[in-house]
Design an enzyme around this catalytic site. Structure first.
Site, mmCIF file in Angstrom:
data_model
loop_
_atom_site.group_PDB
_atom_site.id
_atom_site.type_symbol
_atom_site.label_atom_id
_atom_site.label_comp_id
_atom_site.label_asym_id
_atom_site.label_seq_id
_atom_site.Cartn_x
_atom_site.Cartn_y
_atom_site.Cartn_z
ATOM 1 N N ALA A 127 -11.440 28.297 -8.750
ATOM 2 C CA ALA A 127 -12.060 27.122 -9.344
ATOM 3 C C ALA A 127 -11.138 26.532 -10.414
ATOM 4 C CB ALA A 127 -13.427 27.485 -9.920
ATOM 5 N N ARG A 128 -11.452 26.786 -11.667
ATOM 6 C CA ARG A 128 -10.636 26.403 -12.810
ATOM 7 C C ARG A 128 -10.630 27.569 -13.792
ATOM 8 N NH1 ARG A 128 -8.861 22.902 -10.079
ATOM 9 N NH2 ARG A 128 -8.692 20.653 -10.526
ATOM 10 N N HIS B 206 -1.891 28.920 -9.636
ATOM 11 C CA HIS B 206 -2.635 27.699 -9.317
ATOM 12 C C HIS B 206 -1.986 26.961 -8.135
ATOM 13 C CE1 HIS B 206 -5.475 24.511 -11.248
ATOM 14 N NE2 HIS B 206 -5.560 24.507 -9.932
ATOM 15 N N VAL B 207 -1.850 27.671 -7.045
ATOM 16 C CA VAL B 207 -1.146 27.125 -5.870
ATOM 17 C C VAL B 207 -2.045 26.948 -4.649
ATOM 18 C CG1 VAL B 207 1.088 28.060 -6.574
ATOM 19 C CG2 VAL B 207 -0.444 29.459 -5.154
ATOM 20 N N ASP C 186 -6.354 32.542 -8.904
ATOM 21 C CA ASP C 186 -5.371 31.470 -8.750
ATOM 22 C C ASP C 186 -5.330 30.593 -9.992
ATOM 23 O OD1 ASP C 186 -3.449 29.960 -7.201
ATOM 24 O OD2 ASP C 186 -4.972 28.387 -7.041
ATOM 25 N N GLU D 34 -3.248 28.024 -18.845
ATOM 26 C CA GLU D 34 -2.212 27.943 -17.818
ATOM 27 C C GLU D 34 -1.007 27.207 -18.384
ATOM 28 O OE1 GLU D 34 -3.584 26.175 -14.179
ATOM 29 O OE2 GLU D 34 -5.158 27.660 -13.890
#
Length: 308
Positions: free
Chosen positions: A223-224, A271-272, A247, A252
């Site tokens: 998600a985030r 985050h890919v 992820d 970040e």
């Protein structure tokens, strides 16, 4: 009217547009292709942060902001009056669902441990086998939107049992409401979180959420980062009681001194999930469709309301 897009490749991917539409490439807010006058439709860079929203107030004729991301958290609530915000719902379904399936299988089948053993040239059968397996698992998908549905469809052949959760219950579709999580989490072997980041979901994965997961369960966050409270993640994962595939993190990039980097029960990717070669063709099909809709005075799709 003028349309600004962030990729040169988008000029060939956007498709045929009305003759009165001019498309220009605006790769960076500091290097604009022309004057701001006449820009009616703006596509910001993929995963642009909140700093990119400053340009909103410099475009006097702006009417539509079309994101290339499924999440709109950096943009929702920041639109000037009269500007419509649209997200890229549907564009990232295949790639994010693939990442989730890959992450779940990799963790359950202990691939990170085998990769570490390979780096050491060590035959790790005795120390790792037998591994866990996906077959027969109870999978709880928190976020029953288009990506959640794509994840369910791709996991279905693995002989798993599903429970889906959304912001509000949809009994006719077998979807539970988020308020039922305290009851559902203890029954889940794999918990996949795919909710957008809003005021309601920020910190959803907290100490109580994690404590409710059963021993040996796997948490998957695609998600985030701020949907999870980092200190709660570090504390619970540090016990080794559950595992995770992440992820996204908060912050970040993840700082080099974060304990999450070295936990053997944590799989991290930067985050890919949506960053694949097929992104731009899918994204600009949507952009082209939206520009044509707007130029024809038709209703836009994927409009963001209340952060969704």
């Amino acid at each position: 009217m003028k349309v600004w897009i962030p990729h040169q490749a988008g000029l060939n991917l956007i498709g045929e547009l009305p003759p009165d539409v001019t498309v220009e490439v605006a790769e960076h807010p500091d290097r604009l292709p022309s004057t701001v006058a006449g820009v009616r439709f703006w596509v910001p860079p993929f995963l642009a942060g909140s700093d990119a929203t400053a340009l909103l107030h410099e475009l006097p004729d702006l009417a539509v902001v079309q994101l290339l991301s499924a999440g709109a958290d950096a943009w929702a609530g920041r639109m000037p009056a009269g500007v419509t915000l649209c997200d890229a719902r549907g564009v990232h379904d295949p790639s994010t669902a693939e990442w989730v399936v890959t992450a779940v299988l990799a963790q359950l089948r202990a691939f990170p441990a085998f990769v570490r053993a390979q780096a050491d040239r060590r035959w790790a059968f005795q120390e790792v086998a037998p591994t866990d397996e996906l077959a027969g698992k109870r999978v709880l998908i928190v976020g029953a939107g288009s990506i959640g549905t794509a994840v369910r469809d791709r996991l279905a052949p693995f002989e798993v049992r599903f429970t889906l959760v959304a912001r509000t219950a949809r009994p006719e579709q077998g979807v539970h409401g988020v308020e039922e999580l305290p009851r559902l989490l203890p029954e889940a072997d794999v918990v996949v979180v795919l909710v957008p980041l809003t005021d309601q979901t920020r910190g959803l994965i907290d100490k109580e959420f994690l404590a409710a997961m059963p021993d040996g369960a796997l948490l998957v966050n695609a998600a985030r980062g701020p949907v999870a409270r980092t200190e709660a993640l570090v504390a619970e994962l540090g016990t080794g009681r559950i595992s995770a595939a992440l992820d996204v993190t908060d912050p970040e990039p993840l700082p080099a001194d974060s304990p999450l980097w070295t936990m053997p029960n944590v799989l991290l990717t930067p985050h890919v999930a949506g960053s694949v070669r097929g992104l731009l063709p899918r994204a600009y099909r949507l952009v082209g469709d939206q520009v044509r809709r707007y130029a024809a005075g038709q209703e836009l799709i994927n409009t963001v309301v209340d952060g969704y």
